[in-house]
Design a protein around this motif. Sequence first.
Motif, PDB file in Angstrom:
ATOM      1  N   PHE A  46       8.907   3.068  34.496  1.00 34.47           N
ATOM      2  CA  PHE A  46       8.474   4.125  33.574  1.00 34.47           C
ATOM      3  C   PHE A  46       7.400   3.599  32.616  1.00 34.47           C
ATOM      4  O   PHE A  46       6.331   4.209  32.450  1.00 34.47           O
ATOM      5  N   PHE A  82       7.235   9.083  34.213  1.00 32.43           N
ATOM      6  CA  PHE A  82       8.574   9.611  34.477  1.00 32.43           C
ATOM      7  C   PHE A  82       8.758   9.857  35.970  1.00 32.43           C
ATOM      8  O   PHE A  82       9.722   9.403  36.582  1.00 32.43           O
ATOM      9  N   ILE A 101      14.866   5.321  31.745  1.00 27.21           N
ATOM     10  CA  ILE A 101      13.700   5.929  31.094  1.00 27.21           C
ATOM     11  C   ILE A 101      13.992   6.184  29.620  1.00 27.21           C
ATOM     12  O   ILE A 101      13.180   5.905  28.742  1.00 27.21           O
TER      13      ILE A 101
END
Lengths: 513, 302
Positions: free
Chosen positions: B54, B68, B209
């Motif tokens: 990420f 993402f 993330i």
Amino acid sequence: MHCLKMTAVEFINITKKFGSFFANRDISFSVEKNTVHCILGENGAGKTTLMKILFGMYRQDSGSLKISGEDIRFNSPHDAIAKGIGMVHQHFMLIDDFTVMENIILGNEITKGIRIDFDKTAGILNELISTYSLNLDINKKISEISISAQQKTEILKLLFRNSDILIFDEPTAVLSPAETDEFFKIIGKFKSSGKTIIFITHKLNEVRKISDKVSVLRRGMLVYESSNENRNLDLNILSQAIVGETVVKANTEKADIVFPGNDGRNAISLRNIFLKKDNVSRLKGLNLDLYKGEIHGICGVEGNGQNEIIDIITGLETEFEGEFSNPGCSISLVPDDRLKKGMISEFTIGENIILKKKSSNFISERLLDRISTETAEKYDVRVSDIKSNLSSLSGGNQQKVIFARETELESDVMIFSHPTRGVDINATVFIHSKIIEQRNKGKAVLLISSDLDELFALSDKISVIYNGAIAGTFGSEELSNFRNEELIRKSDESTGSPLSDKIGKLMIGIKTE
Amino acid sequence: MELISSVISLTFLAQVLRLMTPYYLGASGANFSERGGVINIAIEGFMNLAAFSFVLFSILTGNVTAGFICAVLINLLFSLFFSYFTVKLKINQIVTGVGFNLLIAGLTKFLLVYIFNSSSNTERFEGIPDLEIFKGIPFAGTVLSDYMTIFCFALIFISGFVLFRTKYGLRLRSAGENPYAAESLGVNVRLYKLSGILISGFLSSLAGIWLASNQNSYSDGMIAGRGYIALAAMIIGKWKPVNIFFACLIFSAFEALEITLQISGTDFPTQLIQMLPYLITVLVLVGFIGKTKPPAADGVPY
Ligand SMILES: Nc1ncnc2c1ncn2[C@@H]1O[C@H](COP(=O)(O)OP(=O)(O)OP(=O)(O)O)[C@@H](O)[C@H]1O
Ligand SMILES: [Mg+2]
């Protein structure tokens, strides 16, 4: 009018090999529509294998199958189910942690949008339950219900899928006499609603009672066929066809064992035992004594406390009230559920046996093979390969291995829970004579069985268990009177004897006198 | 005194709820895998991988959305590998999981040095922006400023619904309980196991993330065992979505406490607090909260 019978299933030259071993060899026969067709044969004869081929679980090496005259080839049970075939397996295929309903709908869920329509499903299931008088609570988990209820769950699975050809692999092995009668009524309803039933069993009296036709397998081959439309099947011929030679005679001669006084005869005693599990009372003031040199039979509908007695005697259960004494006797157990309690299916015969042997700390392959071979010879375990895992043995042969291990241990107390469940005629005779032999050696034997004939033939004493307590005990005198009467009455099967009637009533909680 | 009042406050509670996010994502993911009968301890590695990719792709593209998406896709790819080993080749699931964790740890360390010229951390970047709707409202402002925290609340209901009310859930669970019975009813067991693993890969990527986004960078070892704690929370929560949620709250409460202590500047050794989650896990596992029963065929190759 020309009356042509429709065939439901036709087996044409079916051959199935495991390695170089023929489990099925060139089998051809057909099953007519709307009949009850029994398949018989010794343990390891290939019955289950043939049914698994029909149900798409195994693929035959050669030969073909026709369903309603149409050539078919199944790749998985899914295909078979789609063709209207359903199977109740010898070892149930149920998920313990699921409810009855979840087990039934799995794979064929009725949905409303993305969610399962449990309400609609329940409606359909309850209707089936009442049509076939199955008497089953669909919201209970499998782990909470009796074996016969589990079997009904399996049956309901087939009904829910609208199966037309129903395969039952030894369905009555796990049922008590009353439950068996109930099961036959259900089979009757299936037949009158036009279904075809294939039925595997080792109990010949059942065969005469409900089959229209029988086929006998021996060592993978079809050896005998007979019709039974007039219910006049000759059981002698049938049993000879099954075993291939004359039926072995049981050696059930009981030696008189003389003990110096009554001291030291008492092996196990349970006094006024109370046991609660998950807040349910399982044993309610139970009394039981086991004496050396005596076979104490316990009869009762499953789930009335039999397993709890075993757990207490073997030391698995310690949180009970009451008095339990064991003056240092060693204990052997042949459990009722061999798959879960008795064996490790991924081990070989030798490995399963050596697990309990005290003397062997080091294990060599030679030793294991020797044990396997010796056991297989002595107890007539039929295997294709001596090195194969227990899971690849037929059901009855697995049972023989467990039985062999426990009797060879020479323990002081022997507990046999349904020792001949799923075992063929000759092996049953063999196991019976072994049980008598244990008794004659002075062991205390506890025999739990739902087979009244077995109990009457072997026991020195029979206790009926009902609802966690002993409802009545019958001593050797009553039993030998009964055996004598039985000899006189032998041919007439329609009326039960007073004793077996009495016992039958006690088993469901009705006290006579 | 001051410390106590700062613990018993809405701010603290909001903090606990916020910190619950990565635990619950990881634990829910692991739960889907285990319900299908596959023990997935690679959750730890999956979180690590997603955190790294990420950050990497957000910096490379200058766009967190792209970062993402890349992170999620890479995790799904690794989940496929994981399924290939555990479901197709039937290699022991624990061994495979450990292997994945070690491999990913090594890979991220290497790439960190190779790409970012640092053995400890990446440069800083702007993470996922906060949700502005509830800004200013005291309690909700903090808790509901984060997309993924909100998603976690929804996830409690979604996983409960999917597992227990849908056809998919029933079949997935049947694969974890008794694959032989499932197969005999025509359920494609391997496919369902694969799907469980993919869901675990997806949810654990969200967890990774979230961690990277909140830290505004990737640093070596930043997952710090949260994947394992998520597994513990799943076990303590007895594989049930609601219970798992509360188990995660216990762990995030300790984390919040630790942070509060650090900020308050007491000389209380925070290491002791850091130890507590593990202690709790052990206590729970030795039967503190009663027996926990995994799916019957959990961890058994089929
Ligand atoms: N998967 C397998 N691998 C190897 N051998 C097998 C396998 N399944 C069955 N066999 C062998 O094939 C033979 C026939 O087995 P099968 O289960 O069909 O017997 P059965 O007639 O059903 O016996 P039972 O009455 O004991 O259930 C047995 O000798 C068994 O050992
Ligand atoms: Mg069989």
